[in-house]
Motif scaffolding. Structure first.
Motif, short mmCIF file in Angstrom:
data_model
loop_
_atom_site.label_atom_id
_atom_site.label_comp_id
_atom_site.label_asym_id
_atom_site.label_seq_id
_atom_site.Cartn_x
_atom_site.Cartn_y
_atom_site.Cartn_z
N PHE A 170 0.84 -1.21 0.00
CA PHE A 170 0.00 0.00 0.00
C PHE A 170 0.87 1.25 0.00
O PHE A 170 0.60 2.21 -0.75
CB PHE A 170 -0.93 0.01 1.22
N VAL A 171 1.91 1.27 0.83
CA VAL A 171 2.80 2.43 0.91
C VAL A 171 3.50 2.65 -0.42
O VAL A 171 3.57 3.78 -0.93
CB VAL A 171 3.83 2.24 2.04
N ARG A 172 4.03 1.57 -1.02
CA ARG A 172 4.74 1.68 -2.30
C ARG A 172 3.81 2.23 -3.39
O ARG A 172 4.20 3.13 -4.15
CB ARG A 172 5.28 0.32 -2.71
N ASN A 173 2.60 1.68 -3.48
CA ASN A 173 1.64 2.14 -4.49
C ASN A 173 1.25 3.60 -4.26
O ASN A 173 1.09 4.37 -5.21
CB ASN A 173 0.41 1.25 -4.49
N SER A 174 1.10 3.96 -2.99
CA SER A 174 0.72 5.33 -2.64
C SER A 174 1.82 6.31 -3.01
O SER A 174 1.56 7.38 -3.58
CB SER A 174 0.41 5.44 -1.14
N LEU A 175 3.06 5.95 -2.72
CA LEU A 175 4.19 6.82 -3.03
C LEU A 175 4.37 6.97 -4.54
O LEU A 175 4.64 8.07 -5.04
CB LEU A 175 5.47 6.28 -2.40
N ASP A 176 4.20 5.88 -5.28
CA ASP A 176 4.29 5.94 -6.75
C ASP A 176 3.22 6.87 -7.31
O ASP A 176 3.48 7.64 -8.25
CB ASP A 176 4.14 4.55 -7.35
N HIS A 177 2.03 6.81 -6.73
CA HIS A 177 0.93 7.67 -7.18
C HIS A 177 1.23 9.13 -6.86
O HIS A 177 1.07 10.01 -7.72
CB HIS A 177 -0.37 7.23 -6.50
N LEU A 178 1.70 9.40 -5.67
CA LEU A 178 2.03 10.77 -5.27
C LEU A 178 3.16 11.35 -6.11
O LEU A 178 3.16 12.54 -6.43
CB LEU A 178 2.41 10.80 -3.78
N ASN A 179 4.11 10.50 -6.49
CA ASN A 179 5.24 10.97 -7.31
C ASN A 179 4.78 11.51 -8.67
O ASN A 179 5.45 12.34 -9.27
CB ASN A 179 6.24 9.84 -7.53
N LYS A 180 3.63 11.03 -9.14
CA LYS A 180 3.11 11.47 -10.44
C LYS A 180 2.37 12.80 -10.35
O LYS A 180 2.03 13.39 -11.37
CB LYS A 180 2.17 10.40 -11.00
N SER A 181 2.13 13.28 -9.13
CA SER A 181 1.35 14.50 -8.96
C SER A 181 2.11 15.73 -9.43
O SER A 181 1.51 16.70 -9.89
CB SER A 181 0.95 14.68 -7.49
N ARG A 182 3.44 15.73 -9.30
CA ARG A 182 4.27 16.85 -9.77
C ARG A 182 5.65 16.29 -10.11
O ARG A 182 6.57 16.34 -9.29
CB ARG A 182 4.39 17.92 -8.69
N PRO A 183 5.82 15.75 -11.31
CA PRO A 183 7.05 15.03 -11.69
C PRO A 183 8.33 15.87 -11.62
O PRO A 183 9.42 15.31 -11.59
CB PRO A 183 6.76 14.60 -13.14
N THR A 184 8.20 17.21 -11.59
CA THR A 184 9.40 18.05 -11.56
C THR A 184 9.84 18.43 -10.15
O THR A 184 10.85 19.10 -9.98
CB THR A 184 9.14 19.36 -12.34
N ALA A 185 9.10 18.01 -9.13
CA ALA A 185 9.39 18.42 -7.74
C ALA A 185 10.38 17.45 -7.10
O ALA A 185 10.02 16.35 -6.70
CB ALA A 185 8.10 18.49 -6.93
N VAL A 186 11.63 17.87 -6.98
CA VAL A 186 12.67 16.99 -6.46
C VAL A 186 12.40 16.59 -5.01
O VAL A 186 12.68 15.45 -4.60
CB VAL A 186 14.07 17.65 -6.59
N ASN A 187 11.83 17.48 -4.20
CA ASN A 187 11.54 17.16 -2.80
C ASN A 187 10.52 16.04 -2.69
O ASN A 187 10.52 15.26 -1.72
CB ASN A 187 11.01 18.39 -2.07
N LEU A 188 9.64 15.94 -3.66
CA LEU A 188 8.62 14.90 -3.65
C LEU A 188 9.25 13.52 -3.73
O LEU A 188 8.89 12.60 -2.97
CB LEU A 188 7.67 15.13 -4.83
N PHE A 189 10.22 13.36 -4.60
CA PHE A 189 10.88 12.06 -4.76
C PHE A 189 11.80 11.76 -3.57
O PHE A 189 11.95 10.61 -3.17
CB PHE A 189 11.65 12.04 -6.08
N ARG A 190 12.40 12.80 -3.03
CA ARG A 190 13.23 12.62 -1.83
C ARG A 190 12.36 12.14 -0.67
O ARG A 190 12.73 11.23 0.07
CB ARG A 190 13.91 13.93 -1.48
N THR A 191 11.20 12.75 -0.53
CA THR A 191 10.24 12.35 0.51
C THR A 191 9.83 10.90 0.33
O THR A 191 9.78 10.11 1.29
CB THR A 191 8.99 13.25 0.46
N SER A 192 9.54 10.55 -0.91
CA SER A 192 9.14 9.17 -1.23
C SER A 192 10.21 8.17 -0.82
O SER A 192 9.92 7.12 -0.22
CB SER A 192 8.83 9.07 -2.72
#
Length: 368
Positions: A96-118
């Protein structure tokens, strides 16, 4: 007290996000209880700014899990079988966590902090699995981590504010006038801000005479958002068009209260979305030309970095300015060469170029 764009409470779990699309005309906080709602906040740009995007992503995941866990404890019959399995099985929780993080990563593909958070949250989940934690323990670890990320960002911002203000005050000026671009405050972070954090610190210490801020065309983050923050915090400030900066520097600042020329501008302070190893800095379009005019007028150009809509009848509507059929060139960012930057302010301190150098040795600073 500076504006809060993200309001989070652990017990009972609650997360509210200030809808920045409605600013400055309406102040509306929207409740986020699921990962999907967090995705929509980011994707629809109701929340913006690299640090804030990462924090909202993390908090939307943990708030979703906290509410599920609370329901599981109080009324498990209210949950579907898939959610029950997630809360009973650490491996299912990890999925569930992995799928949720993958989904959130698609919300703003250019946001480096988003992927770091993930990456951080996924590492916490994997660590819990390896330690044979049950689902409740993994969720608690994720909550602790997300909360610490929010606290760390706020601490980083206040450090940037202090270091940047202290650096500017080295000029010997006790009353400072500055210019800023775009929005780099509480609306873009967990609170306080980066470039705007420096301005806040100068104001809190009694050293800020006046802050000027640009409209920041074409999205108007300055006229919509920075104006909202500065008015909220009662910081003396004036909005100017992007094209007025050189004239303002040349005239040594306009005093709106007396309708006369006032004190000189000491510094232009901006944020950054990316900083290259040599100190070249990517930021909101218009930053590069500010650096050029700062160099010409012998004004410090400082970068602070850790990471057309209108409202009519309370409805968001697009407002056309040029005639239909006009061709438009509309880049979002530009790159400012390190040669034009006086200093880069981070939460660790101020980075200056070595004497005679045109570029920064950032690797040396970060390793140290």
């Amino acid at each position: 007290m500076s504006l809060k764009a993200i309001v989070y409470v652990r017990n009972p779990p609650s997360l509210e996000i200030l809808n920045q699309l409605l600013l400055p005309h309406e102040t509306i906080y929207e409740s986020v209880t699921t990962v999907q709602q967090g995705y929509e906040q980011i994707n629809q740009m109701k929340v913006r700014g690299a640090p804030a995007i990462g924090i909202v992503a993390a908090l939307s995941l943990v708030i979703d899990l906290q509410i599920k866990l609370q329901t599981f404890i109080n009324n498990p019959n209210a949950l579907d079988s898939e959610t029950l399995n997630t809360l009973n099985s650490p491996s299912s929780l990890a999925t569930f966590v992995r799928n949720s993080l993958d989904h959130l990563n698609k919300s703003r593909p250019t946001a480096v902090n988003l992927f770091r958070t993930s990456d951080i949250l996924w590492n916490v989940t994997n660590s819990g699995i390896k330690k044979n934690f049950d689902s409740k323990q993994i969720i608690e670890s994720l909550v602790d981590t997300a909360e610490q990320m929010m606290l760390d960002d706020l601490k980083d911002n206040t450090n940037i504010g202090k270091y940047g203000a202290d650096f500017i005050l080295r000029t010997g000026d006790k009353k400072i006038c500055v210019i800023t671009h775009c929005n780099t405050g509480s609306l873009a972070t967990s609170g306080y801000g980066t470039a705007l954090g420096i301005i806040r610190h100068l104001h809190d210490q009694g050293n800020l005479l006046h802050a000027y801020y640009t409209e920041t065309r074409p999205y108007n983050q300055g006229s919509r958002l920075t104006s909202y923050e500065l008015l909220h915090d009662k910081i003396p400030s004036t909005l100017i068009c992007d094209s007025m900066v050189s004239a303002l520097l040349s005239s040594h600042a306009y005093n709106s209260s007396s309708n006369k020329v006032g004190h000189k501008i000491t510094a232009i302070i901006v944020g950054a979305d990316r900083v290259a190893k040599n100190g070249d800095t990517a930021n909101k379009i218009g930053t590069y030309q500010l650096a050029i005019t700062a160099r010409y007028h012998n004004v410090m150009f400082i970068v602070a970095a850790p990471s057309t809509n209108g409202i009519e009848n309370h409805q968001i509507t697009k407002v056309r300015v040029p005639p239909e059929g006009v061709k438009v060139w509309n880049p979002s960012f530009d790159v400012t060469p390190a040669e034009l930057i006086t200093a880069i302010v981070t939460e660790k301190g101020v980075i200056e170029k070595e004497k005679g150098m045109k570029e920064f040795d950032l690797k040396k600073f970060l390793v140290g």
